[in-house]
Motif scaffolding. Structure first.
Motif, PDB file in Angstrom:
ATOM      1  N   CYS A  84       0.802  -1.231   0.000  1.00  0.00           N
ATOM      2  CA  CYS A  84       0.000   0.000   0.000  1.00  0.00           C
ATOM      3  C   CYS A  84       0.837   1.285   0.000  1.00  0.00           C
ATOM      4  O   CYS A  84       0.265   2.375   0.140  1.00  0.00           O
ATOM      5  CB  CYS A  84      -0.975  -0.002   1.171  1.00  0.00           C
ATOM      6  SG  CYS A  84      -0.173   0.134   2.785  1.00  0.00           S
ATOM      7  N   HIS A  85       2.146   1.177  -0.191  1.00  0.00           N
ATOM      8  CA  HIS A  85       2.979   2.395  -0.260  1.00  0.00           C
ATOM      9  C   HIS A  85       4.216   2.069  -1.089  1.00  0.00           C
ATOM     10  O   HIS A  85       5.130   1.397  -0.606  1.00  0.00           O
ATOM     11  CB  HIS A  85       3.364   2.839   1.158  1.00  0.00           C
ATOM     12  CG  HIS A  85       4.245   4.061   1.224  1.00  0.00           C
ATOM     13  ND1 HIS A  85       4.101   5.034   2.188  1.00  0.00           N
ATOM     14  CD2 HIS A  85       5.297   4.472   0.464  1.00  0.00           C
ATOM     15  CE1 HIS A  85       5.005   5.988   2.027  1.00  0.00           C
ATOM     16  NE2 HIS A  85       5.760   5.660   0.981  1.00  0.00           N
ATOM     17  N   GLU A 152      -0.169   0.159  -4.509  1.00  0.00           N
ATOM     18  CA  GLU A 152      -0.284   1.607  -4.613  1.00  0.00           C
ATOM     19  C   GLU A 152       1.009   2.116  -5.218  1.00  0.00           C
ATOM     20  O   GLU A 152       2.101   1.615  -4.903  1.00  0.00           O
ATOM     21  CB  GLU A 152      -0.492   2.210  -3.212  1.00  0.00           C
ATOM     22  CG  GLU A 152      -0.755   3.711  -3.211  1.00  0.00           C
ATOM     23  CD  GLU A 152       0.470   4.552  -2.875  1.00  0.00           C
ATOM     24  OE1 GLU A 152       0.314   5.740  -2.631  1.00  0.00           O
ATOM     25  OE2 GLU A 152       1.615   4.024  -2.861  1.00  0.00           O
ATOM     26  N   LYS A 154       3.026   5.835  -6.284  1.00  0.00           N
ATOM     27  CA  LYS A 154       3.014   7.298  -6.159  1.00  0.00           C
ATOM     28  C   LYS A 154       3.739   7.949  -7.324  1.00  0.00           C
ATOM     29  O   LYS A 154       4.685   7.373  -7.868  1.00  0.00           O
ATOM     30  CB  LYS A 154       3.730   7.711  -4.864  1.00  0.00           C
ATOM     31  CG  LYS A 154       3.111   7.105  -3.613  1.00  0.00           C
ATOM     32  CD  LYS A 154       3.917   7.459  -2.380  1.00  0.00           C
ATOM     33  CE  LYS A 154       3.511   6.601  -1.190  1.00  0.00           C
ATOM     34  NZ  LYS A 154       2.103   6.711  -0.799  1.00  0.00           N
ATOM     35  N   ARG A 183      -3.498   1.379  -7.533  1.00  0.00           N
ATOM     36  CA  ARG A 183      -4.050   2.642  -7.017  1.00  0.00           C
ATOM     37  C   ARG A 183      -2.942   3.681  -7.076  1.00  0.00           C
ATOM     38  O   ARG A 183      -1.800   3.395  -6.682  1.00  0.00           O
ATOM     39  CB  ARG A 183      -4.518   2.487  -5.564  1.00  0.00           C
ATOM     40  CG  ARG A 183      -5.598   1.453  -5.402  1.00  0.00           C
ATOM     41  CD  ARG A 183      -6.889   1.827  -6.075  1.00  0.00           C
ATOM     42  NE  ARG A 183      -7.700   2.706  -5.262  1.00  0.00           N
ATOM     43  CZ  ARG A 183      -8.930   3.086  -5.584  1.00  0.00           C
ATOM     44  NH1 ARG A 183      -9.471   2.683  -6.725  1.00  0.00           N
ATOM     45  NH2 ARG A 183      -9.599   3.872  -4.792  1.00  0.00           N
ATOM     46  N   THR A 184      -3.262   4.860  -7.541  1.00  0.00           N
ATOM     47  CA  THR A 184      -2.231   5.877  -7.716  1.00  0.00           C
ATOM     48  C   THR A 184      -2.411   7.009  -6.703  1.00  0.00           C
ATOM     49  O   THR A 184      -3.530   7.381  -6.351  1.00  0.00           O
ATOM     50  CB  THR A 184      -2.296   6.476  -9.125  1.00  0.00           C
ATOM     51  OG1 THR A 184      -3.600   6.998  -9.341  1.00  0.00           O
ATOM     52  CG2 THR A 184      -1.992   5.439 -10.189  1.00  0.00           C
ATOM     53  N   SER A 185      -1.280   7.554  -6.262  1.00  0.00           N
ATOM     54  CA  SER A 185      -1.296   8.736  -5.394  1.00  0.00           C
ATOM     55  C   SER A 185      -0.431   9.818  -6.030  1.00  0.00           C
ATOM     56  O   SER A 185       0.711   9.548  -6.435  1.00  0.00           O
ATOM     57  CB  SER A 185      -0.742   8.407  -4.008  1.00  0.00           C
ATOM     58  OG  SER A 185      -1.509   7.407  -3.391  1.00  0.00           O
ATOM     59  N   LEU A 371      -5.828   2.117   1.597  1.00  0.00           N
ATOM     60  CA  LEU A 371      -6.096   2.556   0.222  1.00  0.00           C
ATOM     61  C   LEU A 371      -7.576   2.855  -0.002  1.00  0.00           C
ATOM     62  O   LEU A 371      -7.982   3.152  -1.131  1.00  0.00           O
ATOM     63  CB  LEU A 371      -5.631   1.482  -0.765  1.00  0.00           C
ATOM     64  CG  LEU A 371      -4.131   1.156  -0.719  1.00  0.00           C
ATOM     65  CD1 LEU A 371      -3.791   0.049  -1.703  1.00  0.00           C
ATOM     66  CD2 LEU A 371      -3.308   2.403  -1.015  1.00  0.00           C
TER      67      LEU A 371
END
Ligand code: DI6
Ligand code: FE
Length: 417
Positions: A84-85, A152, A154, A183-185, A371
């Motif tokens: 998740c990071h 995720e 970034k 998932r994008t940040s 997320l």
């Protein structure tokens, strides 16, 4: 054999299936770590249209049939793992900077001397979208090979609208190239690009007034992240970024209290952040704020290890407060060149004293919550995406205990290998 769903309509999330249900795939004879119930010794998981339609004790299961039935021979099944990071999309590497640090330079010193994040920014700006994807796929494949089904990614090494959107597009495309949920940040507030030297507030204006609106309009980011740190951005600057994110309907998360305590976690909590990440220097007030906001603590032992940090995050306080803890790789070229979620779990246990159960929850259900995907994945439950990791281990603790081993037998995302 006619498919039951064609006779009676779709099997919906949460709907009880009956003995006539014909599924796409069934896994039998497994030990199940659903992460939502106690472990199940003789379990079965059934999947239809990518969703779990039954998960539980085989003795209690309805008579199920499927196009494909897998005998698991007592293997353990966990939810597909979630990293998740990560900063998976980037070009180049910082092995040279690593060597300098071995010779005594600190992370802050190399960052101030023009190395650090800005050197990766230069390499990333010079790379095409295709080139970024090509080198990130090698890292992604390592994670997928360990049972990761959701990741995720970034931005934050482009630091201009064009290059940040290039990174985010590349991240999204990885989810097309591979059977993985991405998932994008948007991490525009990661470092100050040289064009804005001496004008951090001017750069934050650009992040808030140009980049966030464009990225939100393009649907390129699922969240907005920042680096709240002496070598990053101040709480006041991050607050402006978060306000812009909220104004554009994007949830926030934050790199907080990694190198020092700037009360970033409490700031993130005030904006209802999905997560606050790193947290080595988190204090009691930060814990209280995170608890009240339901913000997940994302622990990144790879960065702690690689930077030879000596202050551990306040795990006991997080645990006592009942704050969900996630564990991730933080895969990035500067402080955590780590592409093993299993090693991140081992480090969380050995370095942070997290329990086996906490490590497992950290890469499944709690990572999903970090997320905002807690209704979609992270546990093996009816209605969720059929994301599974199937392991050649006798005990779940082996997933945390081994160093450098990979006992993955197979991996399923949305019902497909
Ligand atoms: N914290 C980190 O550990 C990474 N970014 C951040 O905000 C470091 C990124 C890098 O050094 O390239
Ligand atoms: Fe990070």
């Amino acid at each position: 054999m006619p498919r039951h769903k064609e006779e009676t309509g779709r099997v919906c999330a949460g709907m009880t299936i009956d003995s006539n249900t014909f599924c796409d795939r069934i896994w039998r004879g497994a030990r199940l770590a659903t992460m939502a119930t106690p472990p199940i010794d003789d379990g079965v998981v059934a999947c239809l249209d990518g969703r779990i339609v039954y998960a539980g004790d085989s003795a209690l299961a309805p008579a199920l049939d499927a196009a494909e039935i897998f005998q698991c021979d007592g293997r353990w099944i966990t939810p597909g793992l979630i990293d998740c990071h990560t900063h998976l999309i980037h070009a180049g590497n910082r092995a040279g900077e690593f060597a300098q640090r071995l010779a005594g330079a600190s992370y802050e010193e190399t960052a101030r001397a023009g190395g650090g994040i800005v050197s990766t920014m230069n390499a990333t700006r010079a790379a095409s979208e295709d080139a970024l994807i090509a080198c990130a796929l090698a890292r992604l494949d390592a994670l997928i090979g360990e049972g990761v089904t959701t990741i995720e990614v970034k931005s934050g090494y482009g630091l201009s609208l064009d290059h940040e959107t290039k990174m985010l597009r590349a991240a999204r495309r990885m989810g097309v190239e591979r059977n993985v949920t991405v998932r994008t940040s948007f991490l525009g507030a990661h470092a100050l690009p040289p064009e804005f030297a001496g004008n951090a507030d001017g750069y934050i204006d650009e992040v808030c007034n140009l980049m966030i609106p464009a990225i939100a309009a393009g649907g390129l980011a699922d969240a907005v992240d920042g680096f709240c740190e002496i070598v990053g951005f101040s709480p006041a600057q991050i607050e402006r970024v978060f306000a812009a994110a909220k104004a554009h309907g994007l949830p926030v998360k934050l790199h907080a209290e990694q190198l020092s305590n700037s009360n970033g976690a409490a700031l993130a909590a005030r904006f209802g952040a999905l997560s606050a990440d790193h947290l080595e220097h988190l204090d009691a007030a930060g814990v209280t704020a995170m608890k009240a906001a339901g913000t997940v603590a994302v622990l990144l032992p790879g960065a702690y290890y690689f930077t030879r940090e000596t202050k551990t995050p306040p795990i006991a306080a997080l645990r006592a407060a009942g704050i969900p803890m996630a564990v991730a790789t933080d895969c990035n070229p500067g402080t955590s060149p780590l592409t093993s979620i299993l090693l991140a779990m081992n480090m969380a246990a050995t370095l942070f004293r997290m329990t086996v159960d906490e490590c497992l929850a950290g890469v499944t259900c709690n990572a999903a919550t970090a997320l905002g995907l807690q209704n979609e994945t992270g546990t093996i439950e009816v209605g969720k995406s059929c994301d599974l990791a199937i392991w050649d281990v006798d005990e779940l603790a082996e997933l945390v205990y081994r160093i450098g081993a990979n006992p993955l037998h197979s991996r399923v995302r949305m019902g497909r290998e």
